[in-house]
Design a protein around this motif. Sequence first.
Motif, mmCIF file in Angstrom:
data_model
loop_
_atom_site.group_PDB
_atom_site.id
_atom_site.type_symbol
_atom_site.label_atom_id
_atom_site.label_comp_id
_atom_site.label_asym_id
_atom_site.label_seq_id
_atom_site.Cartn_x
_atom_site.Cartn_y
_atom_site.Cartn_z
ATOM 1 N N GLU B 98 57.120 -8.486 0.981
ATOM 2 C CA GLU B 98 56.870 -9.138 2.269
ATOM 3 C C GLU B 98 58.144 -9.038 3.099
ATOM 4 N N SER C 13 38.487 -10.723 -3.564
ATOM 5 C CA SER C 13 37.604 -9.946 -2.716
ATOM 6 C C SER C 13 36.535 -9.314 -3.605
ATOM 7 N N LYS C 51 34.648 -12.434 0.677
ATOM 8 C CA LYS C 51 35.344 -13.403 -0.170
ATOM 9 C C LYS C 51 34.473 -13.874 -1.329
ATOM 10 N N SER C 75 44.865 -16.378 -7.257
ATOM 11 C CA SER C 75 44.552 -15.475 -6.149
ATOM 12 C C SER C 75 44.512 -14.042 -6.645
ATOM 13 N N ASP C 77 43.222 -11.924 -4.310
ATOM 14 C CA ASP C 77 43.332 -11.298 -2.987
ATOM 15 C C ASP C 77 43.851 -12.353 -2.028
ATOM 16 N N ASP C 78 45.090 -12.167 -1.599
ATOM 17 C CA ASP C 78 45.742 -13.212 -0.812
ATOM 18 C C ASP C 78 45.031 -13.501 0.498
ATOM 19 N N SER C 79 44.479 -12.449 1.145
ATOM 20 C CA SER C 79 43.878 -12.690 2.461
ATOM 21 C C SER C 79 42.714 -13.674 2.341
ATOM 22 N N HIS C 80 42.005 -13.614 1.222
ATOM 23 C CA HIS C 80 40.903 -14.553 1.020
ATOM 24 C C HIS C 80 41.376 -15.891 0.442
ATOM 25 N N VAL C 104 53.759 -6.206 3.049
ATOM 26 C CA VAL C 104 52.969 -7.073 3.925
ATOM 27 C C VAL C 104 53.887 -7.763 4.919
ATOM 28 N N SER C 108 51.523 -13.000 5.195
ATOM 29 C CA SER C 108 50.335 -12.405 4.583
ATOM 30 C C SER C 108 50.373 -12.503 3.070
ATOM 31 N N HIS C 109 51.471 -12.982 2.544
ATOM 32 C CA HIS C 109 51.544 -13.196 1.097
ATOM 33 C C HIS C 109 51.306 -14.675 0.837
#
Lengths: 297, 346, 608
Positions: B98, C13, C51, C75, C77-80, C104, C108-109
């Motif tokens: 990141e 995901s 998701k 997690s 999938d981090d985005s979800h 990222v 986003s993490h």
Amino acid sequence: MGNISTKPVYLEDKLAEIKSDGKLEYRSKALPTWCPGCGYFSISEGVTSALNNLAIKPKDTVVVSGIGCSSRFPFFVNTYGFHTLHGRTLPVATGVKTANDDLTVIAVGGDGDGFAIGGGHLSHVARRNVNITYILFDNGIYGLTKGQTSPTSSLGFTTSTTPYENHDRPLNPLMMMLSFGSSWVGQGYAGDPGHLGEMIEQAIAHRGFSYLHILSPCVTFDKTDKTYGNLNMQVKPIPDDHDSSDLMAAIAMAQNVHKPPLGLYYKEDRPTLADGLDEITQQSGGGKNVVTAKAAE
Amino acid sequence: MVQPKHHVIIGSGITGTQAAITLRERDPKSRITIITMSTLLFYNRYDLPDVFRGRTDWQSFLVYPPSFYEELNIKLRRGSRVVNVDSTRKEITLGHKETIRYDTLLVSSGGRGYLPEELVDFRSLMHNFATFEAAMNVKKILPENGKVIMLGGDMLGLDLARNLIQCGYTVTVITGEHTFWPHTVEGNERKTFMKALESMKVETFDGDKAEGIASIEEGKKGKPARKIIFKDDTVLEGDVVMPFFGLAPAVEFMIGSDADIERGLLVNPELRTTNEHIFAAGDVCQIWDKKDKSYKFFYGWKNVRAMGEVAAKNMTGDNTAFVTTQDEKLRLDKKGQINSPFWEYD
Amino acid sequence: MKNTDIQISICGSAGDGTIAAGDILKRALAKGGFKVIAFDVYPPEIRGFGKCISRVRVTTEQVYSLKHHSDVLVSLDDSHAIPHVGEVRDSGAVIYEDTPISGVLEGSHISAHISPGQIPYGLPVREISEKETSGNRSRNIVALGYLAGLIGMEPEIFHETIADKFRGKAIKITDMNVAAFDKGYALGQKTFKLDDVTVGKAKKSRNKDATITMMNGNAAVVQGCMDAHIKTFFGYPITPATTIMEKLATEMPKVGGRLLQTEDEISAIAATIGAGYAGSRCATATSGPGLALMAEMLGLGVVAELPSVIFVSQRGGPSTGLPTKTEQSDLNLAVYGRGGDGQIIVLAPTNVEGCYKCAGKAFEMAEQYQTPVIVLLDLYLSNRFETVELPKQSPFTKTSNKAAKKKDLEGGYKRYAFTKDLASPRALPGQENGMHTITGLEHNELGRPSDQPRMHEDMSAKRHNKLLAALSHHDITIEKRFGDEGDVDVGILGWGSNFGECLEAMFKAREEGIRCSAMKVVMLSPLPLGPINDFMDASGEVFVPELNYEGQFANLIQGATARSVHSYTRVPGSPMRVEDMLVEIRRLAKIKKAKKIGKTKKAKKKAA
């Protein structure tokens, strides 16, 4: 039509004759409520004599109907009967037959019941080849609700719901049922009870889904179109050289709506729904089908 | 609309935490992010010897409760290692790939225990005491009344030693040049303090006399877990071997940034590195001393906290120079025991 | 030993193996003797990267609701997963990927979103997976292993469950996944644990006559059907009922049963009623939209007095509504949805074991009382897993048909004879001398059409009153009260899947010193009015929470008892929040207190 007998008929002789051939066993105590002269009387006669000829016991017969004049039929035969909902004859009949293979299941109904509200079921019962007989009484009108247009009413026909005339093209039931994959398709005429009886017998005897289309005048609400007078002039027998295993020939013949040929259009032997279900039982590693064996317990 | 400034602080110790608090006071609208490898919130490492007194709940070591960070709107990035600082793009990259942009960056990553080259091979047989986890680990493996062999013996180690002895353990310090680090103690003075150690029941063993350590090995079954073999074949046995050779600045991730490094990050008295947006404070930095004309380390709790505050001020437009107030002299108390100003904290 | 009560959420995901990981977790823990309740959320889309969340609550004693806060979030999938970090309680754990494949941007993490009170655990999930399986396919298994190691679960039960999961595939696949699990496990065990999430010892059941297993509501319905010797099934696929048909399609042929996928729901219920007429144990399954289509046929089932069983799993409505979200908004349709006076039996199980019981008993009732029986589930109950104890011997009859005997058939068989128990002896097609025609028309005892006023009165009474016997049907819970006995401040009247949350709220209210009890009503039609009235008598305030907008159950109760209740309705598409219910319960308890004080003040005044 036919030969007019010159011999006098005596009531006692006639009764004795009726009783002797066993048909009466299939008659209900309730008297039909159809109008005098209705084509349905000869259909009723045809069904009872066919069952009698085929030696199918009343207790093993289930007549399933929907709603309409024709659907009152079960009340007038002495078999098991199920007067169901408008348009739902075929799925109910499928359920009855699937639950018990030993029963002879006859679905009856009119053109409105079968081809209007119940139209969605036709293709599926045909493609599945449910081993039942569907007898369709086509009078081209809604009789029970007193004369409205039906899916088989002719163009230009005037009824209470088409007071200016009918602009909806009529369906071609025979072509539909042939293309849906019915394994037996034939046509009869209420004005020719003898031939009709034979056709009913053949239809019931067929192993698979049999569709018998019957032209049957409504003497009360159709004085102009599908009358005995008109139909007597139009109907003709199927040519002797018609090959009933030729689907394309049958479909071609079904185009002849103005000179409707009577007889067997198409017949094919193929596995029924029950055959398929039994096959699934085998595939699953299960034993023989126990549904029918236990259903009647 | 002017975007609020993003102040990023590397390290969540006393320096970094103090800086964050000062930054919040001086720049209420800014974004403040603290990045730390620790999974714990800021705790006082001076308290760690308490684990031997049965204080083992990590929450009791926390200086501030979790809500403190939320109230001050300080974002904490725990379990995160900085792998790169790109001062041109003003971007840092974390171990999990990141990237974080900063407007001003404060490096307060502190120091980690220094290990002399000849002992590196034996790292896996030694135990450090730098974190709560490490402290708990030593407590777990050290048998009751067990024996600790302490290498070097800097002031952090000696603090632990006096606590261990109070708790019934025995401690042997292998003395050498790092003993009493960061104090510089020589000649007769050294002799006095060595004696004082003995009066504190700290056993000492002159490692230099034994020509230095040849190897560290696992003890045989039924024997203490470790043995140290000196070059003169002397063997010392103990349950735990702990190195205390002073601190080395944790700066490897700054290599490649344009902040100059000698041993630590080089900063002017205002704690600014050679890059105008990057500051450094605490054990990680060497501060220019005008008098001595050299870069010097300043240790001790008071110093490093003050540095955090000074850095925060200068990150927000001030121009204050850091001045040490720390007494650096090792002394003896009334009972004749060693006492160090570096052991003091609020 | 402290009782175990932890909830784990796994979020990823579609394609990450989220649901599969949750499945292994809950099966392993059930195997280990724990009680489990689990509910997955997945997207309506088949493809894509929607998701998926798998939530598993593990307890020593069975509970029937999920907690609002999870103890652990994994997690994949981090985005979800990022929007769900807030679900983790303080000192709970967040487990995540620390070696993502590509860079990222800030935020986003997932580590950017973990609050200071939560404990972060990052690990190189992908790297471990790639090392163990030369691919990243077992990231879910690595994460699961880490979780198991971290909170101290036995690895052996996971090994067995993983082997079960991959049974039928190459042994190598099992081995690789077990290895991936073990690597994760070792790392988890080694990790310095800062959270306070732990599992205690499981309690082994001693019931020798029962099999302990774990299944969801739909699977329990299927098991109930199979144990009740179902013969025929006709259905049309519709979420969330489809899995009932799918499972039956596999199971029924094995014992010679027949299943047919019909062209629509009208056909499904028509064939079901046709099969019932022919004497077959038959059922269909659908959801709200399908039930709407079935309404007319069910009316026929009522007037023709024929058995049929309809499993209805509700989803968000009206119309296509929220096909993949849960709701309890088809109560009106189930209870009232026929033309004319079309009362039938409606059973609404409140948990997975109840699904089994109600499924089997529905067949008995349909036959014994000659009526359609709706078993009303919803998506939450259909899809949520619970540990259940199922009897080894089927507790259901093979048939409950009241067969027409010889004496019934002599001298003109009356299909609709007025008998003492109001259920007339039934001749089945194929039976000698039993020929009769049944009809949707009103009819006389013979079954012949009749529109005589007296006949319609009598037949209407027969059709309604015969159902009352179902209220004392043997061996099934019609309603049940839990919690404080005697008079209470607040009585919670609940139904269906939401009753688990009612129980949880009741227990929490009692911990706060509120006198509280909760009653579940399983039979929604006919209603057990006696016990309901008794419960209302004992309750200072009656609280009726349900997952629909209109308060359909509250209205049903108010209409039937002519007493008012506090209706509480929510339509979030997900289970009700116990915390929200508690706020209401506290408020109602205060009303009750105020009333009490008011009463005593009045009494004092009077006395003065």
